[in-house]
Design a protein around this motif. Structure first.
Motif, PDB file in Angstrom:
ATOM      1  N   LYS A   1       2.260   1.649  -3.526  1.00 50.20           N
ATOM      2  CA  LYS A   1       1.216   2.170  -4.414  1.00 50.20           C
ATOM      3  C   LYS A   1       0.954   3.641  -4.137  1.00 50.20           C
ATOM      4  N   HIS A   2       0.923   3.992  -2.857  1.00 48.96           N
ATOM      5  CA  HIS A   2       0.685   5.385  -2.442  1.00 48.96           C
ATOM      6  C   HIS A   2       1.786   6.301  -2.976  1.00 48.96           C
ATOM      7  N   THR A   3       3.030   5.831  -2.883  1.00 49.40           N
ATOM      8  CA  THR A   3       4.167   6.640  -3.334  1.00 49.40           C
ATOM      9  C   THR A   3       4.209   6.742  -4.851  1.00 49.40           C
ATOM     10  N   GLN A   4       3.918   5.636  -5.538  1.00 48.89           N
ATOM     11  CA  GLN A   4       3.928   5.657  -7.006  1.00 48.89           C
ATOM     12  C   GLN A   4       2.850   6.577  -7.572  1.00 48.89           C
TER      13      GLN A   4
ATOM     14  N   TYR B   1       6.129  11.147   3.506  1.00 49.16           N
ATOM     15  CA  TYR B   1       4.951  10.904   2.683  1.00 49.16           C
ATOM     16  C   TYR B   1       4.565   9.437   2.850  1.00 49.16           C
ATOM     17  N   HIS B   2       3.531   9.183   3.634  1.00 56.18           N
ATOM     18  CA  HIS B   2       3.203   7.796   3.938  1.00 56.18           C
ATOM     19  C   HIS B   2       1.699   7.624   4.123  1.00 56.18           C
ATOM     20  N   ILE B   3       1.281   6.375   4.086  1.00 59.20           N
ATOM     21  CA  ILE B   3      -0.118   6.031   4.292  1.00 59.20           C
ATOM     22  C   ILE B   3      -0.442   6.033   5.788  1.00 59.20           C
ATOM     23  N   THR B   4      -1.708   5.923   6.087  1.00 57.70           N
ATOM     24  CA  THR B   4      -2.163   5.756   7.466  1.00 57.70           C
ATOM     25  C   THR B   4      -2.674   4.329   7.630  1.00 57.70           C
TER      26      THR B   4
ATOM     27  N   GLN C   1       0.822  -1.204   0.000  1.00 59.94           N
ATOM     28  CA  GLN C   1       0.000   0.000   0.000  1.00 59.94           C
ATOM     29  C   GLN C   1       0.861   1.261   0.000  1.00 59.94           C
ATOM     30  N   GLN C   2       1.975   1.215   0.749  1.00 57.94           N
ATOM     31  CA  GLN C   2       2.890   2.356   0.766  1.00 57.94           C
ATOM     32  C   GLN C   2       3.538   2.547  -0.601  1.00 57.94           C
TER      33      GLN C   2
ATOM     34  N   TRP D   1      -8.766  -2.288   7.902  1.00 58.88           N
ATOM     35  CA  TRP D   1      -8.984  -3.325   6.906  1.00 58.88           C
ATOM     36  C   TRP D   1      -7.695  -4.092   6.581  1.00 58.88           C
ATOM     37  N   MET D   2      -6.529  -3.457   6.787  1.00 61.74           N
ATOM     38  CA  MET D   2      -5.261  -4.147   6.537  1.00 61.74           C
ATOM     39  C   MET D   2      -5.097  -5.330   7.485  1.00 61.74           C
TER      40      MET D   2
END
Length: 782
Positions: A443-446, A739-742, A440-441, A746-747
Motif C-alpha cells: 500500500k505504501h509503495t502504490q 522506499y519502505h514503511i517503518t 502495508q508495504q 500496532w502491526m
C-alpha cells in the motif's frame, strides 16, 4: 500381524469420527501445501535440465568496478564470441543472441507480433530445442530462412506444417520457414517463438554489430568436456582490457546449469537467487506440515485414556512395546493415506488459478515416477512424524497402572505437548505479522508519488519506419481533439536499461566513475510525460543548440556533486539545459537512480501521446488509431496506458502478499485445530478435577477461567516468541528497500489480537462444554 494392526487401526479410525475428521482435515491441508510447494520446487530445480549439454554450456558475463562497487552484467559486445573462439582452444562453439523483442510476422493479410531474437546457428548445436520439421541449426546458416515455434506457426498459418512457407518480417525481409520447433518449455532460461539469423541483424545494423563498446547482446559458449572452469576464467578475465581499454571490466563464464537458481550477484560474486526463494518455500512448507502433524499428536494423546486399557491388555497378553509402536504408526499411516489423496485432489482443483497467479505450468504427470516418489515419500514421512510421538507415548503405559485407570505420563510429556502447540502459534503469529507488513508495504509503495503524471498518457511502440515519419505523425496527432502533446523516447517511463560510465563533468574524481542511466528523447519530452522541472527548461525546437544539450534528474546532480547553478554545466561535449525532479522508474521500491537525457530524435522506440482528461477519451484513441493506420498501414496498432505499465510492476509484490495471506490463514486454521486438540486433552485429563470442583460448589465462571488459563498459555507464549523474531526478520527485509514503511507496534498488536480472538472462541467452546458436563460421569468410578 501387520494385517491385524491395520484392521484395528481402521476400527479405531471409524469409531472416533470427530477426531478422524480433524486429523484428516488438518493433514490434508498441510499435505496440500506440501504437495504444491514440492511441485513449485521441482519445477524450479528442473530449469534447463532437458539440455543434453548442460554441463558444457556457459554464458559470458562481465564485472564492472564502479567506484569500488562491482556490478555484474549479462550483456557483452558482438565481436567477443568469435574473438575468444579463435584464441581459446577450450571453446568449441560460440553464439550471439539478442534479447527478446517483438517481431511483426506477415502472411498475406494476416499479421501478428511474436517474441523473437537474432542468433547464430551454433546456438541450436549447443542447446536442444526439439524440431517438428527441418533442422534449426541448418536453417539459421541460411540468411533467408528462420526458425518458428509450433504455436506461432499455428497462429500465423493455421497449421504446424509450414516448412518452406514464406513470412515477411517487420515488413522488411521476406524469409522462408526453415524449421519448426516444439514450444519451448517454461522451465527454459532461453525462450523465443521466432529465431532469425544474426546476419540479418548485421545487415540492418552494420556498425552496431562490430563495435566493442556496444554491450547489447548475450554471448553463449560451449566448452570442451573436462575444461577447468576456474582456470578458463583466469585466462579470459582481462580479455576486455586489451580491446576496450576498460581496465575496470573483467570477463568470466557462468554455467547455464547455475544461471536460474543462482543468478543473482552481489559485488561481483554469486549471492543466491531463486535457490534462496526455494529454501524459504521449503521451510514454510515444512512448518505448515509440521503444525498439522502436531494436531495428530495432540489428538492421539487426548484420546489416551480410551486407548490405555487396550495397550494394557495387549501387554498383559504378551505384546512387546516395539509391536505396539508399529501398530500406532500403522494407524498414523492409514490416516495419512486419505489425507494425501484429498490433498492431491485439492491441489488438482486449485492448480489452474495458481498457475495463472504465479505464471507457471505446474501439473500432475502421474506417468512420471518422480511425482509418485515425491507423493509417496511425503505421505510416508508425514505419517511417521505424525504418529511417532503418540506411538512412543501410548506404548510406554504400564499394564498395572492403566488397568487401574492411571494414565498419567509425567510432567515431561505434558511439557512437550505445550511446546508443540506453542510452536504452532509461533509460526502462525509470524506469518500473520509478515502478511500485515507486506500489505502495508504494498500500500505504501502504490501510494508513492511517482514524480510525473501517468494519467491520460499513452505509450505506443514504434514499429517499422514510423520513426522516419515522426514529424508528419506528430502533426496529424496534434490535430485530434483531446491530444495536447506528442513526444518520444528510447525507453518507456517504467523501465530504463541503458547505462554508461563514459561521462565527464567539472570536478569529477577517479572515484566517481559511476554507471549512470542514459536515454534518448525527442522535443517536448518533459511537457508530454508530465515531469516536473526543477531548473532550466525542456528540449524545444525554439533552440537550435539543443542537439548539444542534455537534461539531468536531481539524483544525477547529487551523484555528480554539481554545484548551483547547474544550467550550462558541461558534460562531455554537451551542456545541461534543464534539471527535472526525480521520478520512479525500474523499481517502485528503490530510490530513483541518476538519469541523463539526450536529445536524439532519430533514436526512439516509444511514442508518447498526452490526452486531455475528459469523458471522450475513447473517441480520441479512435482518432489516434486512424492516424497510425494511415501513416503506418503495414503494422497493427498497439498502445499501452502509462499508468497500466506502472501498475504492472506491482504484480509480483501483490502475488507475494496474497500467497503469504493464504498460507497465514491456513496456518491459523490448522493451529486452531491444534488448540482444539489441546483443549480436548486437558478437559479429558481434568474431568475428575472439574467434577470435584463442581460438587464442592465451583461456578461455571470459575471453571471457565481455570480451563481457559491453561488453554491460552500456548497462544500467549507463541505471540511472545514470534513478535521479536518477526520484527527482526521483517525489519531486515524492509531495510533492503530504499522506499519502505517503518514497523509499528500496532502491526504486532493486531496479529496478537487476531490470534487471541480466534483462540478464545475455540477455547470458549471447549471450556463451556467441560464446565457444563455432568460431574457424576467423571466421578462414578471413584
Amino acid at each position: 500381524m501387520l494385517r491385524n494392526y491395520f484392521k484395528i487401526a481402521w476400527r479405531n479410525i471409524v469409531k472416533d469420527k470427530g477426531s478422524t475428521m480433524i486429523n484428516i482435515g488438518g493433514l490434508s491441508i498441510g499435505l496440500a501445501i506440501g504437495v504444491l510447494l514440492l511441485l513449485i520446487i521441482k519445477d524450479e530445480i528442473s530449469f534447463d535440465k532437458f539440455q543434453p549439454k548442460l554441463d558444457q554450456v556457459f554464458l559470458l558475463m562481465k564485472n564492472d568496478d564502479n567506484g569500488g562497487q562491482i556490478s555484474t552484467f549479462k550483456s557483452t559486445p558482438p565481436p567477443l564470441g568469435k574473438t575468444l573462439r579463435s584464441e581459446m582452444p577450450e571453446i568449441t562453439r560460440t553464439a550471439r543472441m539478442t534479447y527478446n523483442s517483438q517481431f511483426l510476422l506477415n502472411n498475406g493479410d494476416k499479421s501478428l507480433y511474436e517474441n523473437g531474437m537474432y542468433t547464430d546457428a551454433d546456438l541450436f548445436r549447443m542447446m536442444e530445442f526439439k524440431a517438428i520439421a527441418g533442422n534449426p541449426a541448418q536453417a539459421l546458416e541460411n540468411s533467408t530462412s528462420l526458425v518458428i515455434s509450433a504455436t506461432a506457426a499455428k497462429k500465423i498459418f493455421g497449421t504446424e506444417n509450414v516448412l518452406g512457407k514464406t513470412l515477411r518480417i517487420n515488413n522488411k525481409h521476406a524469409m522462408q520457414v526453415g524449421a519448426v520447433i516444439e514450444d519451448i518449455p517454461l522451465n527454459s532460461s532461453v525462450k523465443f517463438d521466432v529465431a532469425i539469423p544474426f546476419s540479418i541483424y548485421e545487415l540492418d545494423n552494420p556498425n552496431a554489430a562490430s563495435e566493442w563498446g556496444n554491450n547489447f547482446l548475450q554471448t553463449w559458449i560451449e566448452l570442451k568436456p573436462g575444461t577447468n572452469l576456474q582456470a578458463f576464467n583466469n585466462k579470459i578475465e582481462n580479455s576486455f582490457h586489451v580491446r576496450t581499454e576498460n581496465l575496470k571490466s573483467n570477463l568470466f563464464a557462468y554455467p547455464l546449469k547455475s544461471l536460474h537458481m543462482y543468478g543473482e550477484f552481489s559485488n561481483g560474486k554469486p549471492s543466491g537467487g531463486r535457490a534462496d526463494v526455494m529454501l524459504m518455500l521449503g521451510a514454510v512448507g515444512f512448518f505448515i506440515l509440521f503444525i498439522a502433524c502436531i494436531n495428530f499428536m495432540n489428538l492421539a494423546t487426548a484420546r489416551s485414556e480410551r486407548r490405555s486399557k487396550e495397550v494394557g491388555v495387549r501387554k498383559v497378553m504378551g505384546a512387546e512395546r516395539k509391536w505396539i509402536i508399529v501398530q500406532f504408526l500403522c494407524e498414523a499411516l492409514l490416516m495419512t493415506l486419505p489425507a494425501l489423496i484429498l490433498a492431491v485432489a485439492i491441489v488438482s482443483m486449485v492448480l489452474p488459478p495458481i498457475n495463472q497467479f504465479i505464471r507457471k505450468d505446474l501439473h500432475f504427470d502421474f506417468l512420471d515416477w518422480q511425482i509418485w516418489a515425491l507423493l509417496i515419500s511425503l505421505g510416508f514421512v508425514t505419517g511417521l512424524i505424525a504418529g511417532s510421538y503418540p506411538a512412543f507415548y501410548l506404548s510406554k503405559f504400564q499394564p498395572v497402572k492403566v488397568l487401574k485407570g492411571d494414565t498419567s505420563s509425567g510432567k515431561g510429556s505434558s511439557t512437550l505437548r505445550r511446546i508443540l502447540v506453542t510452536t504452532q502459534f509461533t509460526v502462525s503469529v509470524f506469518l500473520i505479522i509478515a502478511s500485515i507488513v507486506i500489505f502495508q508495504q504494498l500500500k505504501h509503495t502504490q501510494n508513492r508519488p511517482i514524480g510525473y503524471d501517468n494519467e491520460n498518457l499513452v505509450e505506443i511502440p514504434i514499429r517499422g519506419d514510423m520513426m522516419a515519419r515522426y514529424e508528419s505523425l506528430k502533426n496529424e496527432l496534434l490535430k485530434i481533439p483531446g491530444v495536447t502533446n506528442v513526444s518520444g523516447g528510447t525507453h518507456n517511463m517504467v523501465q530504463f536499461g541503458g547505462k554508461t560510465d563514459g561521462l565527464n563533468w567539472p570536478g569529477k574524481t577517479p572515484e566517481q566513475n559511476y554507471l549512470i542511466s542514459v536515454t534518448d528523447v525527442n522535443y517536448d519530452w518533459i511537457k508530454t510525460t508530465g515531469l516536473i522541472l526543477a531548473e532550466g527548461r525542456d528540449f524545444s525546437t525554439a533552440f537550435g543548440t539543443d542537439s548539444l544539450g542534455l537534461l539531468l534528474n536531481e539524483a544525477a546532480v547529487k551523484k555528480m556533486g554539481l554545484k548551483s547553478p547547474v544550467i550550462g554545466t558541461p558534460i562531455n561535449e554537451f551542456k545541461v539545459v534543464g534539471v527535472f525532479k526525480d521520478f520512479v522508474y525500474n523499481s517502485p521500491e528503490r530510490a530513483p537512480e541518476p538519469l541523463v537525457v539526450f536529445l536524439r530524435p532519430n533514436n526512439m522506440n516509444h511514442l508518447f501521446v498526452r490526452m486531455e482528461n475528459r469523458a471522450g477519451w475513447r473517441n480520441t484513441m479512435t482518432g489516434v488509431e486512424s492516424v497510425f493506420k494511415k501513416v503506418n498501414p503495414g503494422f497493427p496498432f498497439e498502445f499501452h496506458f502509462a499508468k497500466a505499465n506502472y501498475e504492472e510492476k506491482f504484480k509480483g509484490i501483490e502475488a507475494t502478499a496474497n500467497l503469504t495471506s493464504i498460507v497465514s490463514v491456513l496456518a491459523i486454521f490448522i493451529s486452531i485445530l491444534g488448540l482444539f486438540a489441546l483443549a480436548a486433552f486437558v478437559s479429558e485429563r481434568r474431568a475428575k478435577d472439574i467434577g470435584i470442583r463442581k460438587v464442592l460448589g465451583a461456578g461455571i465462571q470459575t471453571l471457565l477461567l481455570s480451563l481457559s488459563k491453561d488453554f491460552l498459555k500456548p497462544v500467549v507464549l507463541g505471540f511472545i516468541i514470534a513478535t521479536p523474531l518477526a520484527g527482526f526478520v521483517m525489519n531486515m527485509v524492509l531495510t533492503k528497500l530504499d522506499y519502505h514503511i517503518t514497523l509499528s507496534w500496532w502491526m504486532f498488536a493486531l496479529a496478537g489480537a487476531i490470534v487471541l480472538l480466534i483462540a478464545v472462541m475455540t477455547v470458549g467452546y471447549q471450556a463451556i462444554k467441560s464446565a457444563l458436563a455432568n460431574p457424576l460421569k467423571a466421578l462414578r468410578s471413584e
